[in-house]
Scaffold this motif. Structure first.
Motif, mmCIF file in Angstrom:
data_model
loop_
_atom_site.group_PDB
_atom_site.id
_atom_site.type_symbol
_atom_site.label_atom_id
_atom_site.label_comp_id
_atom_site.label_asym_id
_atom_site.label_seq_id
_atom_site.Cartn_x
_atom_site.Cartn_y
_atom_site.Cartn_z
ATOM 1 N N SER A 57 0.840 -1.198 0.000
ATOM 2 C CA SER A 57 0.000 0.000 0.000
ATOM 3 C C SER A 57 0.875 1.248 0.000
ATOM 4 O O SER A 57 2.030 1.207 0.428
ATOM 5 N N ALA A 58 0.302 2.347 -0.477
ATOM 6 C CA ALA A 58 1.077 3.590 -0.532
ATOM 7 C C ALA A 58 0.162 4.790 -0.390
ATOM 8 O O ALA A 58 -1.015 4.752 -0.762
ATOM 9 N N GLU A 59 0.716 5.874 0.170
ATOM 10 C CA GLU A 59 0.092 7.197 0.127
ATOM 11 C C GLU A 59 0.740 7.952 -1.016
ATOM 12 O O GLU A 59 1.957 7.872 -1.205
ATOM 13 N N MET A 60 -0.069 8.669 -1.792
ATOM 14 C CA MET A 60 0.495 9.398 -2.922
ATOM 15 C C MET A 60 0.476 10.900 -2.671
ATOM 16 O O MET A 60 -0.546 11.458 -2.274
ATOM 17 N N ASP A 61 1.619 11.551 -2.900
ATOM 18 C CA ASP A 61 1.744 13.005 -2.806
ATOM 19 C C ASP A 61 1.956 13.572 -4.206
ATOM 20 O O ASP A 61 2.495 12.897 -5.096
ATOM 21 N N ILE A 62 1.534 14.827 -4.390
ATOM 22 C CA ILE A 62 1.860 15.544 -5.615
ATOM 23 C C ILE A 62 2.751 16.735 -5.258
ATOM 24 O O ILE A 62 2.713 17.239 -4.136
ATOM 25 N N SER A 63 3.549 17.167 -6.223
ATOM 26 C CA SER A 63 4.335 18.376 -6.001
ATOM 27 C C SER A 63 3.379 19.550 -5.848
ATOM 28 O O SER A 63 2.387 19.658 -6.565
ATOM 29 N N CYS A 64 3.630 20.394 -4.865
ATOM 30 C CA CYS A 64 2.714 21.494 -4.533
ATOM 31 C C CYS A 64 2.489 22.391 -5.752
ATOM 32 O O CYS A 64 3.445 22.926 -6.329
ATOM 33 N N HIS A 65 1.215 22.542 -6.161
ATOM 34 C CA HIS A 65 0.920 23.343 -7.343
ATOM 35 C C HIS A 65 0.898 24.837 -7.034
ATOM 36 O O HIS A 65 0.792 25.651 -7.947
ATOM 37 N N ILE A 66 1.018 25.189 -5.755
ATOM 38 C CA ILE A 66 1.076 26.604 -5.377
ATOM 39 C C ILE A 66 2.488 27.154 -5.564
ATOM 40 O O ILE A 66 2.690 28.224 -6.143
ATOM 41 N N LEU A 95 -4.056 11.045 -2.008
ATOM 42 C CA LEU A 95 -4.832 9.800 -2.062
ATOM 43 C C LEU A 95 -4.027 8.626 -1.533
ATOM 44 O O LEU A 95 -2.819 8.717 -1.310
ATOM 45 N N GLY A 96 -4.739 7.502 -1.347
ATOM 46 C CA GLY A 96 -4.120 6.244 -0.973
ATOM 47 C C GLY A 96 -4.330 5.225 -2.086
ATOM 48 O O GLY A 96 -5.329 5.283 -2.811
ATOM 49 N N CYS A 97 -3.399 4.274 -2.218
ATOM 50 C CA CYS A 97 -3.513 3.299 -3.299
ATOM 51 C C CYS A 97 -2.702 2.057 -2.947
ATOM 52 O O CYS A 97 -2.023 2.003 -1.921
ATOM 53 N N GLY A 98 -2.751 1.053 -3.828
ATOM 54 C CA GLY A 98 -1.971 -0.150 -3.611
ATOM 55 C C GLY A 98 -2.467 -1.305 -4.465
ATOM 56 O O GLY A 98 -3.460 -1.187 -5.187
ATOM 57 N N MET A 99 -1.775 -2.428 -4.375
ATOM 58 C CA MET A 99 -2.174 -3.637 -5.078
ATOM 59 C C MET A 99 -3.229 -4.371 -4.250
ATOM 60 O O MET A 99 -3.083 -4.519 -3.031
ATOM 61 N N VAL A 100 -4.297 -4.825 -4.910
ATOM 62 C CA VAL A 100 -5.389 -5.488 -4.208
ATOM 63 C C VAL A 100 -4.861 -6.727 -3.495
ATOM 64 O O VAL A 100 -4.191 -7.581 -4.102
ATOM 65 N N ASP A 101 -5.136 -6.836 -2.199
ATOM 66 C CA ASP A 101 -4.694 -7.983 -1.413
ATOM 67 C C ASP A 101 -5.327 -9.259 -1.970
ATOM 68 O O ASP A 101 -6.529 -9.293 -2.239
ATOM 69 N N PRO A 102 -4.550 -10.327 -2.170
ATOM 70 C CA PRO A 102 -5.117 -11.586 -2.682
ATOM 71 C C PRO A 102 -6.301 -12.090 -1.858
ATOM 72 O O PRO A 102 -7.219 -12.721 -2.403
ATOM 73 N N ASN A 103 -6.300 -11.820 -0.543
ATOM 74 C CA ASN A 103 -7.432 -12.234 0.289
ATOM 75 C C ASN A 103 -8.729 -11.588 -0.175
ATOM 76 O O ASN A 103 -9.802 -12.218 -0.146
ATOM 77 N N VAL A 104 -8.662 -10.318 -0.588
ATOM 78 C CA VAL A 104 -9.848 -9.614 -1.066
ATOM 79 C C VAL A 104 -10.367 -10.275 -2.339
ATOM 80 O O VAL A 104 -11.578 -10.494 -2.503
ATOM 81 N N LEU A 105 -9.465 -10.613 -3.247
ATOM 82 C CA LEU A 105 -9.873 -11.279 -4.486
ATOM 83 C C LEU A 105 -10.568 -12.602 -4.191
ATOM 84 O O LEU A 105 -11.642 -12.898 -4.741
ATOM 85 N N GLU A 106 -9.987 -13.390 -3.313
ATOM 86 C CA GLU A 106 -10.562 -14.701 -2.990
ATOM 87 C C GLU A 106 -11.914 -14.561 -2.296
ATOM 88 O O GLU A 106 -12.858 -15.293 -2.588
ATOM 89 N N LEU A 107 -12.017 -13.615 -1.364
ATOM 90 C CA LEU A 107 -13.278 -13.403 -0.654
ATOM 91 C C LEU A 107 -14.401 -12.969 -1.602
ATOM 92 O O LEU A 107 -15.583 -13.185 -1.323
ATOM 93 N N CYS A 108 -14.032 -12.342 -2.713
ATOM 94 C CA CYS A 108 -15.029 -11.867 -3.683
ATOM 95 C C CYS A 108 -15.184 -12.813 -4.870
ATOM 96 O O CYS A 108 -15.847 -12.476 -5.858
ATOM 97 N N GLY A 109 -14.569 -14.005 -4.781
ATOM 98 C CA GLY A 109 -14.787 -15.020 -5.809
ATOM 99 C C GLY A 109 -13.893 -14.913 -7.023
ATOM 100 O O GLY A 109 -14.251 -15.420 -8.097
ATOM 101 N N ILE A 110 -12.726 -14.266 -6.901
ATOM 102 C CA ILE A 110 -11.794 -14.136 -8.024
ATOM 103 C C ILE A 110 -10.509 -14.899 -7.682
ATOM 104 O O ILE A 110 -9.965 -14.759 -6.585
ATOM 105 N N ASP A 111 -10.026 -15.704 -8.610
ATOM 106 C CA ASP A 111 -8.850 -16.543 -8.389
ATOM 107 C C ASP A 111 -7.586 -15.668 -8.366
ATOM 108 O O ASP A 111 -7.164 -15.132 -9.399
#
Length: 346
Positions: free
Chosen positions: A259-268, A286-302
């Motif tokens: 997981s990661a927090e994303m910063d942008i260079s200050c536009h001011i 914003l926050g972002c990251g790679m979907v945890d494999p547990n989430v995929l499995e819990l939602c029916g995706i291999d």
């Protein structure tokens, strides 16, 4: 000296008068608008010596509260006076009707949606009154995770069906929409989920018990963190300008890994450092990251075949960055002079 300015403005505000709604609007523009006296004081605050910041900050906040209460009182008084004195001409034609303007949150939300739609994302929607399963369990939240506590979540009721207890709540993030999409769709999945969310927080200038999010999800074969980084860079440059840079800092979310927090260079200041970015040159968006494999499995995706990334941002946060609105409460108070400032923003 700034303390003398604050005292002078305090005396002015205490003696404010207005004969009608038009004069009240002028007072709002003079003191509370983006170019008003109090906003200029806040900009000057960055130059206050460190040992005085606490005292000056308290006095500026008190001044702003005084101005808001005084102008609101004048607005209410003028409304009552016109109605009571019978100055309303009931025979007057209702036209021309003054046109309204788009809400600043709507302007920014539509701009964000347009950027992601041009990158191939489609819109997905879901209920605001949700169940614990889709808000937490399928998003890999542990049973004892603090977010499930009443301090953070608005629980509505408990229902029981076939000896299974289900908690009904106001969704605390739009990730529940992602869960429902993954349940009913097969990859490739590429969606964004805009919507209002609710959290049990005290209402202040920097926080509210409801706000708006846009979350994104992409699932397919061989999706990597590089794909996520490129989409985030494209988004930032489309929204804030071609010269915008991004950086990703390690973080933690139950539903993504890494997981990661994303910063942008200050536009001011262009990344050079200013009061807005706290002299770091960077602003978190914003926050972002790679979907945890547990989430995929819990939602029916291999998870052995598919991978994906997700991201989430607050619309109010982005709106603040673009228009420098210092008080989040202004977005929900429906105060006409404030909204009029955005008539030409789209």
């Amino acid at each position: 000296m700034i303390l003398e300015k604050i005292e002078t403005l305090r005396k002015e505000i205490e003696n404010l008068t207005a004969k009608n709604a038009e004069e009240t609007s002028e007072l709002y523009a003079k003191y509370l608008s983006k170019k008003g006296e109090i906003t200029l004081l806040m900009a000057e605050f960055r130059n206050v010596p460190a040992e005085m910041k606490k005292e000056v900050g308290i006095k500026i906040n008190q001044l702003k509260q005084l101005a808001t209460e005084k102008i609101n009182a004048l607005q209410n008084a003028n409304t009552v006076t016109e109605a009571e004195t019978g100055n309303i001409d009931l025979t007057r034609t209702p036209y021309p009707i003054e046109l309204g303007s788009r809400h600043p949150l709507t302007i920014v939300k539509n701009e964000i949606i347009d950027i992601f739609q041009r990158m191939g994302f489609t819109l997905a929607d879901g209920p605001e009154v949700e169940d614990d399963l889709h808000v937490f369990t399928k998003m890999n939240f542990a049973a004892d995770h603090p977010a499930r506590d009443m301090q953070d979540t608005f629980f509505v009721e408990q229902s029981k069906l076939n000896d299974v207890t289900k908690n009904i709540l106001l969704r605390s993030h739009t990730s529940s929409v992602q869960a429902r999409v993954m349940e009913t769709s097969q990859p490739p999945i590429r969606v964004i989920c805009p919507g209002r969310v609710y959290r049990n927080e005290a209402i202040t200038a920097r926080a509210h018990c409801f706000f708006h999010q846009i979350e994104g999800l992409y699932i397919d074969k061989n999706v990597s963190f590089t794909d996520l980084k490129q989409v985030m860079l494209t988004f930032a440059q489309e929204l804030f300008g071609a010269g915008t840079s991004i950086r990703l800092r390690p973080s933690y979310f139950p539903f993504t890994e890494p997981s990661a927090e994303m910063d942008i260079s200050c536009h001011i200041c262009g990344g050079k450092g200013c009061g807005f970015c706290k002299h770091t040159g960077w602003v978190e968006i914003l926050g972002c990251g790679m979907v945890d494999p547990n989430v995929l499995e819990l939602c029916g995706i291999d998870s052995s075949i598919y991978s994906g990334y997700a991201f989430g941002l607050g619309v109010e946060r982005i709106t603040n960055l673009k228009y420098q609105v210092s008080d989040l409460r202004m977005f929900s108070e429906n105060y006409t002079p404030f909204l009029k400032e955005f008539e030409n923003a789209y």
